[in-house]
Design a protein around this motif. Structure first.
Motif, PDB file in Angstrom:
ATOM      1  N   VAL A   1      11.499   6.734  13.712  1.00 27.78           N
ATOM      2  CA  VAL A   1      10.210   6.565  14.379  1.00 27.78           C
ATOM      3  C   VAL A   1       9.091   6.813  13.371  1.00 27.78           C
ATOM      4  N   VAL A   2       8.190   5.839  13.240  1.00 32.08           N
ATOM      5  CA  VAL A   2       7.063   5.941  12.317  1.00 32.08           C
ATOM      6  C   VAL A   2       5.758   5.970  13.109  1.00 32.08           C
ATOM      7  N   ASN A   3       4.906   6.942  12.806  1.00 30.98           N
ATOM      8  CA  ASN A   3       3.559   7.009  13.376  1.00 30.98           C
ATOM      9  C   ASN A   3       2.641   6.167  12.501  1.00 30.98           C
ATOM     10  N   THR A   4       2.022   5.114  13.086  1.00 33.74           N
ATOM     11  CA  THR A   4       1.229   4.185  12.271  1.00 33.74           C
ATOM     12  C   THR A   4      -0.135   4.752  11.892  1.00 33.74           C
TER      13      THR A   4
ATOM     14  N   TYR B   1       9.461   1.462  15.524  1.00 37.28           N
ATOM     15  CA  TYR B   1      10.865   1.860  15.633  1.00 37.28           C
ATOM     16  C   TYR B   1      11.683   1.049  14.629  1.00 37.28           C
ATOM     17  N   VAL B   2      12.504   1.757  13.860  1.00 40.55           N
ATOM     18  CA  VAL B   2      13.329   1.129  12.820  1.00 40.55           C
ATOM     19  C   VAL B   2      14.794   1.453  13.106  1.00 40.55           C
TER      20      VAL B   2
ATOM     21  N   ILE C   1       6.986   9.075   8.862  1.00 44.25           N
ATOM     22  CA  ILE C   1       8.115   9.208   9.779  1.00 44.25           C
ATOM     23  C   ILE C   1       7.961  10.504  10.556  1.00 44.25           C
ATOM     24  N   ILE C   2       8.100  10.410  11.874  1.00 48.04           N
ATOM     25  CA  ILE C   2       7.933  11.603  12.696  1.00 48.04           C
ATOM     26  C   ILE C   2       9.223  12.002  13.412  1.00 48.04           C
TER      27      ILE C   2
ATOM     28  N   GLU D   1       0.808  -1.222   0.000  1.00 47.45           N
ATOM     29  CA  GLU D   1       0.000   0.000   0.000  1.00 47.45           C
ATOM     30  C   GLU D   1       0.842   1.273   0.000  1.00 47.45           C
ATOM     31  N   LYS D   2       2.010   1.199   0.636  1.00 45.01           N
ATOM     32  CA  LYS D   2       2.800   2.418   0.776  1.00 45.01           C
ATOM     33  C   LYS D   2       4.269   2.071   0.947  1.00 45.01           C
ATOM     34  N   VAL D   3       5.140   2.922   0.424  1.00 44.13           N
ATOM     35  CA  VAL D   3       6.582   2.765   0.583  1.00 44.13           C
ATOM     36  C   VAL D   3       7.128   4.076   1.158  1.00 44.13           C
ATOM     37  N   ILE D   4       7.835   3.964   2.290  1.00 44.13           N
ATOM     38  CA  ILE D   4       8.342   5.152   2.979  1.00 44.13           C
ATOM     39  C   ILE D   4       9.866   5.097   3.025  1.00 44.13           C
ATOM     40  N   PRO D   5      10.564   6.007   2.338  1.00 47.14           N
ATOM     41  CA  PRO D   5      12.023   6.055   2.464  1.00 47.14           C
ATOM     42  C   PRO D   5      12.427   6.579   3.849  1.00 47.14           C
ATOM     43  N   THR D   6      13.444   5.971   4.433  1.00 46.78           N
ATOM     44  CA  THR D   6      13.928   6.471   5.733  1.00 46.78           C
ATOM     45  C   THR D   6      15.027   7.513   5.556  1.00 46.78           C
TER      46      THR D   6
END
Length: 305
Positions: free
Chosen positions: A146-149, A135-136, A154-155, A112-117
């Motif tokens: 830190v990712v807010n689900t 937490y990654v 990313i927050i 559904e989604k891809v988030i680059p760190t």
């Protein structure tokens, strides 16, 4: 109800399904190249396996113990750490070399989604107990993403020790435990202030952190020293209450994936180089026996169905 261990054998591209009533392998599943990390959905119906060197994800039906679907993506570059939301609807996966977090719908098994760190070597996924935070650890950046689900964004990023990999939040949600491979130590971090409240020396190359269901203990397998650090999370001595390593026990060579049974009475440690699983009695804090599995077992999960 039957209890199983799902054990990933990295160097033979198989999964051993171990029946915990007999401690015998009930079934062997062939996977894609280099099965590495694993997560089971809360309802026990599916298992997700990252095949890191094959750049694929295998999805297993736990009723049949058969691979039902294989996911691929151009940015699956050493797909690794896995986690699942508390409602079981979303799977989070960290892809180490593409340095991205993938969010997968567990009902459709579509990305559904891809988030680059934008960090180096994003490796594992660890959920807070309330499911609101992921937490990654970024091994190459010596920090934590830190990712807010709820926002699926990313927050924050914050520094930890050198080469963090093992990470877990205490069941009470108040402390994040981080195993820093490069420093051979444990950080205990306040989840509100992000301040390091305690540092503890552990074994050589701590690789994972897993809490007992009641939060009394944290187990840290130390890869190079071949032992398991047992941390009492609220050890009391002379009026001081603090996390403390109360025992360090020998297990197999290159311990890695670690998991508890539902009751928290037993823990299981995958020993990569002795091709077996150490069974730890959490009453005595001793290794009770070994279970033989495949070649180079690492990722491990517990299933009750």
């Amino acid at each position: 109800m039957q209890e199983y261990l799902i054990v990933l054998n990295k160097d033979e591209d198989t999964i051993s399904i171990v029946n915990l009533q007999t401690n015998e392998i009930e079934k062997t599943i062939e996977t894609d190249y280099n099965p590495h990390e694993v997560v089971v959905t809360p309802d026990g119906k599916k298992t997700y396996v990252t095949c890191s060197l094959g750049n694929k994800m295998n999805i297993i039906n736990n009723e049949t113990f058969e691979i039902e679907k294989t996911l691929e993506h151009p940015d699956f570059n050493f797909p690794h750490g896995l986690g699942v939301t508390t409602d079981g609807k979303k799977i989070y996966m960290a892809s180490t070399y593409s340095e991205k977090v993938f969010i997968i719908n567990s009902e459709t098994d579509e990305i559904e989604k891809v988030i680059p760190t934008y960090q180096k070597l994003s490796h594992m996924i660890s959920f807070s107990p309330d499911g609101k935070t992921v937490y990654v650890p970024n091994i190459g950046s010596d920090n934590m993403t830190v990712v807010n689900t709820e926002k699926e964004e990313i927050i924050n990023h914050f520094p930890v020790g050198k080469a963090p990999e093992g990470v877990a939040v205490h069941p009470n949600g108040e402390h994040l435990y981080v195993a820093n491979q490069g420093d051979n130590n444990l950080y205990v971090i306040n989840t509100q202030t992000l301040e390091v409240e305690h540092k503890r020396r552990v074994g050589s190359v701590p690789i994972r952190i897993v809490f007992s269901p009641d939060g009394k203990y944290a187990l840290i397998p130390n890869r190079e020293s071949g032992d398991l650090s047992i941390i009492a999370t609220a050890h009391e001595l002379k009026g001081n209450v603090r996390p403390w390593e109360v025992k360090r026990i020998r297990v197999g060579v290159w311990p890695g994936g670690t998991v508890f049974n539902a009751q928290g009475t037993l823990a299981f440690v995958a020993n990569n180089k002795t091709n077996d699983i150490s069974v730890i009695n959490m009453e005595t804090l001793k290794e009770e026996q070994r279970i033989e599995v495949g070649i180079h077992p690492d990722g491990i999960a517990y299933l009750k169905k």
